[in-house]
Design a protein around this motif. Structure first.
Motif, PDB file in Angstrom:
ATOM      1  N   LEU A  49     -34.399 -20.867  36.741  1.00  0.00           N
ATOM      2  CA  LEU A  49     -34.087 -20.124  35.528  1.00  0.00           C
ATOM      3  C   LEU A  49     -34.173 -21.070  34.347  1.00  0.00           C
ATOM      4  O   LEU A  49     -33.822 -22.255  34.463  1.00  0.00           O
ATOM      5  N   GLY A  50     -34.595 -20.568  33.225  1.00  0.00           N
ATOM      6  CA  GLY A  50     -34.688 -21.389  32.038  1.00  0.00           C
ATOM      7  C   GLY A  50     -33.333 -21.878  31.564  1.00  0.00           C
ATOM      8  O   GLY A  50     -32.300 -21.276  31.854  1.00  0.00           O
ATOM      9  N   GLU A  51     -33.343 -22.968  30.825  1.00  0.00           N
ATOM     10  CA  GLU A  51     -32.090 -23.539  30.318  1.00  0.00           C
ATOM     11  C   GLU A  51     -31.380 -22.561  29.382  1.00  0.00           C
ATOM     12  O   GLU A  51     -30.164 -22.510  29.339  1.00  0.00           O
ATOM     13  N   ARG A  52     -32.140 -21.770  28.643  1.00  0.00           N
ATOM     14  CA  ARG A  52     -31.548 -20.842  27.685  1.00  0.00           C
ATOM     15  C   ARG A  52     -31.232 -19.474  28.276  1.00  0.00           C
ATOM     16  O   ARG A  52     -30.888 -18.555  27.557  1.00  0.00           O
ATOM     17  N   PHE A  53     -31.339 -19.326  29.605  1.00  0.00           N
ATOM     18  CA  PHE A  53     -31.045 -18.050  30.244  1.00  0.00           C
ATOM     19  C   PHE A  53     -29.589 -17.671  30.007  1.00  0.00           C
ATOM     20  O   PHE A  53     -28.689 -18.502  30.104  1.00  0.00           O
ATOM     21  N   ARG A  54     -29.331 -16.417  29.696  1.00  0.00           N
ATOM     22  CA  ARG A  54     -27.984 -15.938  29.424  1.00  0.00           C
ATOM     23  C   ARG A  54     -27.499 -15.041  30.546  1.00  0.00           C
ATOM     24  O   ARG A  54     -27.938 -13.912  30.685  1.00  0.00           O
ATOM     25  N   GLY A  55     -26.598 -15.567  31.347  1.00  0.00           N
ATOM     26  CA  GLY A  55     -25.958 -14.779  32.385  1.00  0.00           C
ATOM     27  C   GLY A  55     -24.606 -14.307  31.869  1.00  0.00           C
ATOM     28  O   GLY A  55     -24.446 -14.021  30.696  1.00  0.00           O
ATOM     29  N   GLU A  56     -23.625 -14.261  32.736  1.00  0.00           N
ATOM     30  CA  GLU A  56     -22.308 -13.799  32.318  1.00  0.00           C
ATOM     31  C   GLU A  56     -21.541 -14.902  31.593  1.00  0.00           C
ATOM     32  O   GLU A  56     -21.838 -16.084  31.732  1.00  0.00           O
ATOM     33  N   VAL A  57     -20.514 -14.511  30.850  1.00  0.00           N
ATOM     34  CA  VAL A  57     -19.658 -15.454  30.136  1.00  0.00           C
ATOM     35  C   VAL A  57     -18.633 -16.013  31.120  1.00  0.00           C
ATOM     36  O   VAL A  57     -18.045 -15.281  31.908  1.00  0.00           O
ATOM     37  N   VAL A  58     -18.419 -17.340  31.074  1.00  0.00           N
ATOM     38  CA  VAL A  58     -17.415 -17.983  31.919  1.00  0.00           C
ATOM     39  C   VAL A  58     -16.525 -18.872  31.057  1.00  0.00           C
ATOM     40  O   VAL A  58     -16.973 -19.443  30.064  1.00  0.00           O
ATOM     41  N   LEU A  59     -15.276 -18.957  31.440  1.00  0.00           N
ATOM     42  CA  LEU A  59     -14.318 -19.852  30.807  1.00  0.00           C
ATOM     43  C   LEU A  59     -14.270 -21.108  31.666  1.00  0.00           C
ATOM     44  O   LEU A  59     -13.889 -21.053  32.833  1.00  0.00           O
ATOM     45  N   THR A  60     -14.679 -22.227  31.107  1.00  0.00           N
ATOM     46  CA  THR A  60     -14.785 -23.448  31.900  1.00  0.00           C
ATOM     47  C   THR A  60     -13.410 -24.072  32.132  1.00  0.00           C
ATOM     48  O   THR A  60     -12.580 -24.108  31.231  1.00  0.00           O
ATOM     49  N   HIS A  61     -13.187 -24.524  33.348  1.00  0.00           N
ATOM     50  CA  HIS A  61     -11.963 -25.214  33.744  1.00  0.00           C
ATOM     51  C   HIS A  61     -12.341 -26.581  34.298  1.00  0.00           C
ATOM     52  O   HIS A  61     -13.394 -26.735  34.907  1.00  0.00           O
ATOM     53  N   THR A 114     -23.729  -7.293  26.169  1.00  0.00           N
ATOM     54  CA  THR A 114     -25.145  -7.248  25.816  1.00  0.00           C
ATOM     55  C   THR A 114     -25.787  -8.625  25.887  1.00  0.00           C
ATOM     56  O   THR A 114     -26.954  -8.776  25.548  1.00  0.00           O
ATOM     57  N   PHE A 115     -25.029  -9.654  26.295  1.00  0.00           N
ATOM     58  CA  PHE A 115     -25.510 -11.026  26.452  1.00  0.00           C
ATOM     59  C   PHE A 115     -26.132 -11.556  25.161  1.00  0.00           C
ATOM     60  O   PHE A 115     -27.160 -12.212  25.177  1.00  0.00           O
ATOM     61  N   CYS A 116     -25.470 -11.266  24.051  1.00  0.00           N
ATOM     62  CA  CYS A 116     -25.994 -11.645  22.741  1.00  0.00           C
ATOM     63  C   CYS A 116     -25.652 -13.076  22.355  1.00  0.00           C
ATOM     64  O   CYS A 116     -26.225 -13.605  21.408  1.00  0.00           O
ATOM     65  N   ASN A 117     -24.685 -13.714  23.025  1.00  0.00           N
ATOM     66  CA  ASN A 117     -24.305 -15.108  22.796  1.00  0.00           C
ATOM     67  C   ASN A 117     -23.484 -15.306  21.522  1.00  0.00           C
ATOM     68  O   ASN A 117     -23.212 -16.432  21.144  1.00  0.00           O
ATOM     69  N   LEU A 118     -23.082 -14.249  20.833  1.00  0.00           N
ATOM     70  CA  LEU A 118     -22.307 -14.400  19.605  1.00  0.00           C
ATOM     71  C   LEU A 118     -20.921 -14.955  19.877  1.00  0.00           C
ATOM     72  O   LEU A 118     -20.377 -15.699  19.067  1.00  0.00           O
ATOM     73  N   CYS A 119     -20.332 -14.637  21.013  1.00  0.00           N
ATOM     74  CA  CYS A 119     -19.009 -15.152  21.344  1.00  0.00           C
ATOM     75  C   CYS A 119     -19.055 -16.655  21.592  1.00  0.00           C
ATOM     76  O   CYS A 119     -18.135 -17.386  21.205  1.00  0.00           O
ATOM     77  N   ILE A 120     -20.111 -17.135  22.196  1.00  0.00           N
ATOM     78  CA  ILE A 120     -20.257 -18.561  22.488  1.00  0.00           C
ATOM     79  C   ILE A 120     -20.390 -19.348  21.192  1.00  0.00           C
ATOM     80  O   ILE A 120     -19.782 -20.402  21.020  1.00  0.00           O
ATOM     81  N   VAL A 121     -21.154 -18.824  20.269  1.00  0.00           N
ATOM     82  CA  VAL A 121     -21.356 -19.486  18.986  1.00  0.00           C
ATOM     83  C   VAL A 121     -20.059 -19.491  18.178  1.00  0.00           C
ATOM     84  O   VAL A 121     -19.756 -20.461  17.483  1.00  0.00           O
ATOM     85  N   ALA A 122     -19.267 -18.436  18.278  1.00  0.00           N
ATOM     86  CA  ALA A 122     -18.045 -18.310  17.481  1.00  0.00           C
ATOM     87  C   ALA A 122     -16.896 -19.175  17.991  1.00  0.00           C
ATOM     88  O   ALA A 122     -15.976 -19.476  17.247  1.00  0.00           O
ATOM     89  N   CYS A 123     -16.918 -19.584  19.237  1.00  0.00           N
ATOM     90  CA  CYS A 123     -15.802 -20.334  19.834  1.00  0.00           C
ATOM     91  C   CYS A 123     -15.702 -21.719  19.210  1.00  0.00           C
ATOM     92  O   CYS A 123     -16.619 -22.530  19.344  1.00  0.00           O
ATOM     93  N   PRO A 124     -14.575 -22.038  18.537  1.00  0.00           N
ATOM     94  CA  PRO A 124     -14.460 -23.338  17.869  1.00  0.00           C
ATOM     95  C   PRO A 124     -14.195 -24.495  18.829  1.00  0.00           C
ATOM     96  O   PRO A 124     -14.411 -25.647  18.475  1.00  0.00           O
ATOM     97  N   THR A 125     -13.734 -24.226  20.040  1.00  0.00           N
ATOM     98  CA  THR A 125     -13.404 -25.302  20.985  1.00  0.00           C
ATOM     99  C   THR A 125     -14.383 -25.407  22.141  1.00  0.00           C
ATOM    100  O   THR A 125     -14.143 -26.173  23.068  1.00  0.00           O
ATOM    101  N   ASP A 126     -15.465 -24.653  22.121  1.00  0.00           N
ATOM    102  CA  ASP A 126     -16.465 -24.627  23.205  1.00  0.00           C
ATOM    103  C   ASP A 126     -15.817 -24.351  24.558  1.00  0.00           C
ATOM    104  O   ASP A 126     -16.135 -24.986  25.559  1.00  0.00           O
ATOM    105  N   ALA A 127     -14.910 -23.390  24.582  1.00  0.00           N
ATOM    106  CA  ALA A 127     -14.188 -23.056  25.809  1.00  0.00           C
ATOM    107  C   ALA A 127     -15.002 -22.164  26.731  1.00  0.00           C
ATOM    108  O   ALA A 127     -14.838 -22.217  27.939  1.00  0.00           O
TER     109      ALA A 127
END
Length: 160
Positions: A49-61, A114-127
């Motif tokens: 899969l490409g590096e920019r592929f957008r799957g589901e959102v995950v909260l990293t631990h 919709t896998f738009c990636n807007l939530c990832i961009v908006a996160c100030p702590t890269d969570a």
């Protein structure tokens, strides 16, 4: 007479455009660079899969079950269709005895995303980030609603 000349000119321009397109198609047909099409699901083990592929959102631990989410709700506000819901609580910090906001539940509705990636961009702590998981077909919608924070997880020290 002028209309006949315009009509013939239009036909000649269309044929020239067709010739250019067929020339380019013939070039790519005879000069193979790489095979782009993958034979899914036969190649699950070697699927790339490409590096920019957008799957589901995950909260990293991390390994200590700590995450970077402060509960600021920036991702929830940025989401265009309400896929993310942050349920917050206030905890008393044992060192300073002040109330501090923390997440109780990070709810993610995969079926609405919709896998738009807007939530990832908006996160100030890269969570949160997009994973490469994509096989989510089910007969029921309930497994598509996920709680992203793990049980007993807490905020990483130094993240404000």
């Amino acid at each position: 007479m002028r209309y006949l000349a315009m009509y013939i000119g239009t036909i000649l321009r269309a044929l020239n455009s067709l010739r250019k397109g067929m020339r380019l198609t013939g070039y790519y047909f005879t000069h193979h660079k790489e095979i782009v099409t993958q034979q899914y699901p036969d190649n699950r083990a070697t699927l790339k899969l490409g590096e920019r592929f957008r799957g589901e959102v995950v909260l990293t631990h991390d390994e200590n079950n700590e995450h970077r989410c402060t509960g600021c709700s920036a991702c929830e506000i940025a989401c265009p269709n309400g896929t993310i819901r942050i349920i917050s609580k206030f905890e008393v910090d044992p060192e300073t005895q002040k109330k501090k906001k923390a997440i109780d539940e990070f709810v993610y509705h995969l079926g609405m995303c919709t896998f738009c990636n807007l939530c990832i961009v908006a996160c100030p702590t890269d969570a949160i980030k997009m994973s490469h998981d994509f096989e989510h077909s089910t007969y029921d919608r309930k497994p598509l609603t996920k709680i992203l924070n793990k049980p007993g997880s807490k905020l990483m020290k130094g993240v404000e």
